[in-house]
Design a protein around this motif. Structure first.
Motif, PDB file in Angstrom:
ATOM      1  N   LYS A  73      55.419   3.808  37.192  1.00  0.00           N
ATOM      2  CA  LYS A  73      53.971   4.009  36.847  1.00  0.00           C
ATOM      3  C   LYS A  73      53.355   3.018  36.066  1.00  0.00           C
ATOM      4  CE  LYS A  73      50.721   7.667  35.909  1.00  0.00           C
ATOM      5  NZ  LYS A  73      50.389   8.923  35.403  1.00  0.00           N
ATOM      6  N   PHE A  74      53.943   2.768  34.740  1.00  0.00           N
ATOM      7  CA  PHE A  74      53.673   1.747  33.924  1.00  0.00           C
ATOM      8  C   PHE A  74      53.364   0.320  34.748  1.00  0.00           C
ATOM      9  CE2 PHE A  74      54.740  -1.772  30.846  1.00  0.00           C
ATOM     10  CZ  PHE A  74      53.686  -1.483  30.057  1.00  0.00           C
ATOM     11  N   ARG A  75      54.626  -0.081  35.441  1.00  0.00           N
ATOM     12  CA  ARG A  75      54.376  -1.421  35.827  1.00  0.00           C
ATOM     13  C   ARG A  75      53.372  -1.603  37.023  1.00  0.00           C
ATOM     14  NH1 ARG A  75      59.429  -0.963  33.556  1.00  0.00           N
ATOM     15  NH2 ARG A  75      59.868  -2.697  32.153  1.00  0.00           N
ATOM     16  N   THR A  76      53.205  -0.522  37.864  1.00  0.00           N
ATOM     17  CA  THR A  76      52.328  -0.499  38.851  1.00  0.00           C
ATOM     18  C   THR A  76      50.677  -0.055  38.327  1.00  0.00           C
ATOM     19  OG1 THR A  76      52.401   1.922  39.350  1.00  0.00           O
ATOM     20  CG2 THR A  76      53.972   0.459  40.957  1.00  0.00           C
ATOM     21  N   SER A  77      50.534  -0.252  37.094  1.00  0.00           N
ATOM     22  CA  SER A  77      49.164  -0.038  36.783  1.00  0.00           C
ATOM     23  C   SER A  77      48.690  -1.387  36.655  1.00  0.00           C
ATOM     24  CB  SER A  77      49.370   0.565  35.405  1.00  0.00           C
ATOM     25  OG  SER A  77      49.886   0.047  34.425  1.00  0.00           O
ATOM     26  N   PHE A  78      49.425  -2.558  36.542  1.00  0.00           N
ATOM     27  CA  PHE A  78      48.782  -4.042  36.343  1.00  0.00           C
ATOM     28  C   PHE A  78      48.369  -4.449  37.769  1.00  0.00           C
ATOM     29  CE2 PHE A  78      51.466  -2.954  32.677  1.00  0.00           C
ATOM     30  CZ  PHE A  78      50.663  -3.398  31.835  1.00  0.00           C
ATOM     31  N   HIS A  79      47.460  -4.979  37.861  1.00  0.00           N
ATOM     32  CA  HIS A  79      46.904  -5.740  38.914  1.00  0.00           C
ATOM     33  C   HIS A  79      46.257  -7.183  38.661  1.00  0.00           C
ATOM     34  CE1 HIS A  79      47.423  -2.020  41.305  1.00  0.00           C
ATOM     35  NE2 HIS A  79      46.767  -1.575  39.997  1.00  0.00           N
ATOM     36  N   LEU A  80      46.680  -8.268  39.765  1.00  0.00           N
ATOM     37  CA  LEU A  80      46.157  -9.328  39.248  1.00  0.00           C
ATOM     38  C   LEU A  80      44.473  -9.472  39.655  1.00  0.00           C
ATOM     39  CD1 LEU A  80      48.648 -11.545  41.327  1.00  0.00           C
ATOM     40  CD2 LEU A  80      48.628 -11.272  38.788  1.00  0.00           C
ATOM     41  N   LYS A  81      44.011 -10.223  38.624  1.00  0.00           N
ATOM     42  CA  LYS A  81      42.462 -10.264  38.790  1.00  0.00           C
ATOM     43  C   LYS A  81      42.148 -11.603  39.593  1.00  0.00           C
ATOM     44  CE  LYS A  81      41.627  -8.843  34.014  1.00  0.00           C
ATOM     45  NZ  LYS A  81      42.962  -8.245  33.716  1.00  0.00           N
ATOM     46  N   GLN A  82      40.922 -11.658  40.191  1.00  0.00           N
ATOM     47  CA  GLN A  82      40.578 -12.766  41.230  1.00  0.00           C
ATOM     48  C   GLN A  82      40.802 -13.959  40.689  1.00  0.00           C
ATOM     49  OE1 GLN A  82      39.558 -11.867  44.209  1.00  0.00           O
ATOM     50  NE2 GLN A  82      40.038 -14.092  44.351  1.00  0.00           N
ATOM     51  N   LYS A  83      40.558 -14.189  39.246  1.00  0.00           N
ATOM     52  CA  LYS A  83      40.783 -15.606  38.560  1.00  0.00           C
ATOM     53  C   LYS A  83      42.383 -15.937  38.874  1.00  0.00           C
ATOM     54  CE  LYS A  83      40.803 -17.735  34.236  1.00  0.00           C
ATOM     55  NZ  LYS A  83      40.359 -17.620  32.736  1.00  0.00           N
ATOM     56  N   ASP A  84      43.086 -14.869  38.532  1.00  0.00           N
ATOM     57  CA  ASP A  84      44.670 -15.045  38.550  1.00  0.00           C
ATOM     58  C   ASP A  84      44.854 -15.529  40.170  1.00  0.00           C
ATOM     59  OD1 ASP A  84      45.170 -14.653  36.319  1.00  0.00           O
ATOM     60  OD2 ASP A  84      45.188 -12.368  36.635  1.00  0.00           O
ATOM     61  N   LEU A  85      44.447 -14.758  41.257  1.00  0.00           N
ATOM     62  CA  LEU A  85      44.710 -15.013  42.436  1.00  0.00           C
ATOM     63  C   LEU A  85      44.426 -16.246  42.939  1.00  0.00           C
ATOM     64  CD1 LEU A  85      43.491 -11.469  43.734  1.00  0.00           C
ATOM     65  CD2 LEU A  85      46.072 -12.491  43.669  1.00  0.00           C
ATOM     66  N   ASP A  86      43.096 -16.959  42.541  1.00  0.00           N
ATOM     67  CA  ASP A  86      42.546 -18.074  42.701  1.00  0.00           C
ATOM     68  C   ASP A  86      43.578 -18.900  42.255  1.00  0.00           C
ATOM     69  OD1 ASP A  86      40.303 -16.906  43.901  1.00  0.00           O
ATOM     70  OD2 ASP A  86      38.967 -17.119  42.060  1.00  0.00           O
ATOM     71  N   TYR A  87      43.968 -18.983  40.947  1.00  0.00           N
ATOM     72  CA  TYR A  87      44.864 -19.797  40.388  1.00  0.00           C
ATOM     73  C   TYR A  87      46.283 -19.978  41.505  1.00  0.00           C
ATOM     74  CZ  TYR A  87      47.818 -22.135  36.837  1.00  0.00           C
ATOM     75  OH  TYR A  87      48.587 -23.116  36.271  1.00  0.00           O
TER      76      TYR A  87
END
Length: 75
Positions: A18-32
């Motif tokens: 549950k802890f680890r699945t609460s993190f998501h990449l932001k659009q800035k990260d996806l663009d990078y």
């Protein structure tokens, strides 16, 4: 068990956290990632781990500041 099987099990367990699945990449990260490419990201990650996280000899090992409890008992 092969390396691939061990990794598959590891990522399955991490995916159920549950802890680890609460993190998501932001659009800035996806663009990078899109700009640099996954192979470059992997190279940077390997370099980071090799230089900063995987020291065989820890220069200050044993010299950490003692807790208040430890410093009181040594007097």
């Amino acid at each position: 068990m092969t390396r691939e099987e061990r990794f598959a099990q590891l990522f399955t367990r991490l995916g159920n956290s549950k802890f680890r699945t609460s993190f998501h990449l932001k659009q800035k990260d996806l663009d990078y990632i899109e700009e640099k490419g996954l192979e470059t990201i992997r190279e940077h990650a390997a370099d980071f781990i090799a230089k900063r996280e995987a020291l065989a000899i820890i220069p200050n090992d044993g010299k950490q500041t003692p807790t208040k409890e430890e410093s009181r008992s040594s007097h």
